[in-house]
Enzyme design. Structure first.
Site, PDB file in Angstrom:
ATOM      1  N   THR B 127      -5.554  10.331  19.243  1.00 24.09           N
ATOM      2  CA  THR B 127      -4.970  11.677  19.118  1.00 24.09           C
ATOM      3  C   THR B 127      -6.015  12.563  18.451  1.00 24.09           C
ATOM      4  O   THR B 127      -7.070  12.087  18.029  1.00 24.09           O
ATOM      5  CB  THR B 127      -3.707  11.668  18.228  1.00 24.09           C
ATOM      6  OG1 THR B 127      -4.119  11.438  16.869  1.00 24.09           O
ATOM      7  CG2 THR B 127      -2.716  10.604  18.652  1.00 24.09           C
ATOM      8  N   ASP B 128      -5.708  13.848  18.334  1.00 23.48           N
ATOM      9  CA  ASP B 128      -6.646  14.754  17.657  1.00 23.48           C
ATOM     10  C   ASP B 128      -6.846  14.332  16.201  1.00 23.48           C
ATOM     11  O   ASP B 128      -7.928  14.434  15.649  1.00 23.48           O
ATOM     12  CB  ASP B 128      -6.111  16.199  17.693  1.00 23.48           C
ATOM     13  CG  ASP B 128      -6.221  16.775  19.101  1.00 23.48           C
ATOM     14  OD1 ASP B 128      -6.990  16.194  19.912  1.00 23.48           O
ATOM     15  OD2 ASP B 128      -5.529  17.768  19.390  1.00 23.48           O
ATOM     16  N   CYS B 129      -5.781  13.849  15.578  1.00 18.98           N
ATOM     17  CA  CYS B 129      -5.888  13.445  14.171  1.00 18.98           C
ATOM     18  C   CYS B 129      -6.348  12.004  13.993  1.00 18.98           C
ATOM     19  O   CYS B 129      -6.903  11.648  12.961  1.00 18.98           O
ATOM     20  CB  CYS B 129      -4.580  13.694  13.437  1.00 18.98           C
ATOM     21  SG  CYS B 129      -3.120  13.158  14.334  1.00 18.98           S
ATOM     22  N   TYR B 130      -6.113  11.181  15.022  1.00 20.91           N
ATOM     23  CA  TYR B 130      -6.531   9.768  14.973  1.00 20.91           C
ATOM     24  C   TYR B 130      -7.318   9.443  16.249  1.00 20.91           C
ATOM     25  O   TYR B 130      -6.789   8.843  17.183  1.00 20.91           O
ATOM     26  CB  TYR B 130      -5.315   8.845  14.878  1.00 20.91           C
ATOM     27  CG  TYR B 130      -4.556   8.944  13.580  1.00 20.91           C
ATOM     28  CD1 TYR B 130      -5.068   8.373  12.418  1.00 20.91           C
ATOM     29  CD2 TYR B 130      -3.324   9.582  13.521  1.00 20.91           C
ATOM     30  CE1 TYR B 130      -4.371   8.451  11.224  1.00 20.91           C
ATOM     31  CE2 TYR B 130      -2.619   9.668  12.329  1.00 20.91           C
ATOM     32  CZ  TYR B 130      -3.146   9.103  11.181  1.00 20.91           C
ATOM     33  OH  TYR B 130      -2.444   9.182  10.012  1.00 20.91           O
TER      34      TYR B 130
END
Lengths: 127, 493
Positions: B127-130
């Protein structure tokens, strides 16, 4: 005493156990038997006093004999649960005074059933 | 009357009187409950047995770049990650994807507690954060942020003992069960077990401090399937503080992996009632022996017994002495009760009263199911059969004309006496054998009944490596036949 008899393609066809039993007037108890067309492996139990001469007779009829002196061994992995107690046909395992599991080696007939029962894999049958 | 605060004060002062549950039986027998209650402050209990409903939560810390683990494996044993990015729950019965029953979640936990490193492997969707999609690394207990043992169901107060009426060896979670009532196995340590010493759950409840796996832990509620007097506890403790001696991975052959967990619970002797409760003996603790030869949820009760009878090593079933195996360790349970006693005497362990009681009544419900499919609904009926007197040619013709592979052989009364398959006939032909069906039929036939669930019929075929079962009624008359194809159509859905 337990004797492990190894038959080759020739001896496996002869009634060796009967011959030895009759000639030596010996009581021979078959504990385990694997007999194939060209080979056989049988574990028998005989009284300690006559074991020597019974073994010699088997050898005379071309059967290889090995004395099985080692019984089941319990390692330090044992947690003293007792799962082995009721599956042993001869009652080798008992709960001792202090609630630890005691092994009566002399009763062991080396069937090996307990090895596949122990949850901790703490039992071994040395060759 | 005493309070837990008063008992804790005595622990602090070093003059607390602690005895084990086994010692308490003798004290009450000698002094009576009233005097014993004045004399004794704490009774320690213990149990050490296979507790499948156990596991641990881990927080692994974040990698760089970070990953939101979608799946994670520790030494090839998968843990549940349907929670936050690097949190996971490893259950003790989960099997290794490479070693199967030899190694499982319990072994990972024992290895970690022994100070060993395990391999962590995780995958993710990114994901964008992970952004990271996979990681492989080694971790030990020191490396992780938290390792919290949380066991949904431990310390069964008592348990149903097991035997086996069938004609084959059964490999179960109750150990190996020999055929024809060849043995009995039972779990739990009766009078030494925590909940039996506080059967009204006055002092064991939410918040009770306990001995768990060699460290301090807590009861966090009643366990799953709690149904007094078969009470259970949900417990937690810090895995990092636990000792390998009290957490032992095990494999019940043919069943799977589990963890032997050591639990000890101190019981404050608040009054005469508690002294009386902790004086309970094995001959007052009842359970039943059930028959695992019947592969259904509601297994028939073979016999009612007490823990004293089970502990004696022999019980009588159908007039014969049957040998009994415990599955919990009395030696370790006693050791835990004694260790807990020492910890309290040394002022290292203080007692707590529960902040909430656990239920004294609870029903353990069966699963709500849409339906239980039985053989009747899938069998072919009537079955095409043949007489033992018929010729092998006749049998071959019937098989071909009806496009079937199995022919139950029945006598003039319609009773099953054997079975011939297309394979039997092929073998007979190959060997130039001519004769009657009875010369080549299999006489020991594995059968099913109309009311048997299809899962059990399927398992029979799988175990005997056969592909059809004649369906017989109570008089052994053939009423139909069911094939593995009939079943797979249903079971595969």
């Amino acid at each position: 005493m337990l004797l492990k008899l190894k038959y080759d393609s020739r001896s496996v066809r002869a009634p060796v156990i009967s011959k030895v039993a009759i000639e030596e007037n010996a009581l021979i108890n078959i504990i385990e038997a694997k007999v194939e067309p060209r080979f056989g492996e049988i574990v028998v139990e005989v009284d300690d006093e006559i074991a020597e001469r019974v073994a010699e007779k088997f050898k005379k009829y071309g059967v290889e004999v090995r004395k099985l002196t080692k019984s089941i061994e319990k390692s330090e992995k044992c947690v003293d649960c007792g799962a082995c107690i009721s599956v042993c046909p001869t009652g080798v395992f008992e709960r001792g005074e202090d609630d630890r599991i005691v092994v009566n080696e002399v009763k062991c007939i080396r069937c090996g059933f307990c090895v596949g029962v122990c949850p901790l894999n703490a039992l071994k049958l040395p060759e | 009357m005493k309070t837990v605060e008063e008992i804790n004060e005595k622990i602090r002062e070093g003059n607390v009187n602690v005895v084990t549950a086994l010692e308490m039986k003798e004290i009450v027998a000698e002094l009576g409950a009233k005097e014993a209650a004045k004399e004794v402050d704490v009774v320690t209990t213990g149990t050490f047995g296979a507790m499948c409903s156990s596991g641990a939560f881990f927080n692994f810390g974040h990698s760089d770049p970070p990953i939101k683990m979608q799946r994670v494996w520790l030494n090839d044993v998968e843990a549940y990650t349907g929670i936050a990015a690097v949190d996971a729950y490893l259950g003790v019965t989960q099997l290794s994807e490479t070693l199967g029953m030899e190694y499982g979640g319990a072994h990972v936990i024992e290895d970690l507690v022994r100070g060993k490193e395990v391999e962590l492997r995780a995958t993710a969707y990114g994901t964008d954060c992970y952004p990271r999609k996979e990681i492989v690394t080694e971790i030990s207990l020191e490396d992780v942020n938290q390792a919290v043992m949380v066991n949904p169901r431990n310390a069964y107060q008592r348990y149903r003992a097991a035997t086996n009426s069938s004609d084959r060896v059964l490999r179960t979670y109750m150990g190996t069960l020999l055929p024809n009532f060849g043995n009995v196995t039972y779990a739990g340590v009766g009078e030494l077990s925590p909940l039996n010493n506080d059967p009204e759950y006055r002092t064991i409840g939410v918040g009770t401090r306990i001995f768990l796996g060699g460290a301090k832990g807590y009861v966090i509620g009643e366990g799953t399937q709690h149904s007094p007097p078969f009470g259970t506890l949900m417990v937690k403790g810090n895995l990092k503080e636990m000792k390998p001696e009290y957490l032992r991975a095990a494999t019940f052959p043919g069943y799977g992996v589990t963890l032997f967990v050591g639990i000890g619970i101190p019981i404050p002797i608040l009054d005469e009632e508690m002294a009386k409760a902790t004086a309970i003996t094995d001959d007052k603790i009842e359970t039943v022996i059930i028959d695992f030869g019947v592969p259904r949820r509601d297994r028939p009760i073979v016999k009612r017994v007490t823990y004293a009878e089970l502990k004696s090593g022999k019980v009588e079933i159908n007039g014969e002495d049957v040998r009994v195996s415990p599955l919990s360790s009395y030696y370790m349970s006693k050791k835990i009760a004694e260790e807990l006693k020492r910890m309290i005497e040394r002022g290292e362990f203080f007692l707590t009263m529960p902040v909430e009681r656990i239920p004294q009544k609870e029903v353990f419900k069966p699963m709500r199911q849409r339906e239980i499919k039985v053989v009747k609904s899938v069998m072919s009926s009537p079955a095409i059969t043949i007489s033992p007197e018929a010729s092998i040619e006749e049998a071959a013709r019937i098989l071909i004309e009806n496009e079937i592979n199995h022919l139950p052989v029945v006598n003039e009364r319609g009773e099953l006496i054997g079975i011939v398959t297309s394979w039997d006939i092929a073998k007979a032909v190959a060997r130039g054998k001519i004769g009657k069906v009875e010369d080549i039929m299999t006489r020991k036939v594995i059968t099913t009944t109309m009311e048997e669930p299809i899962e059990i019929a399927a398992r029979k075929m799988e175990q005997h490596e056969i592909s059809a079962l004649p369906v017989v009624d109570k008089d052994n008359k053939v009423v139909g036949i069911v094939s593995s194809e009939d079943l797979s159509k249903l079971l595969a859905r």
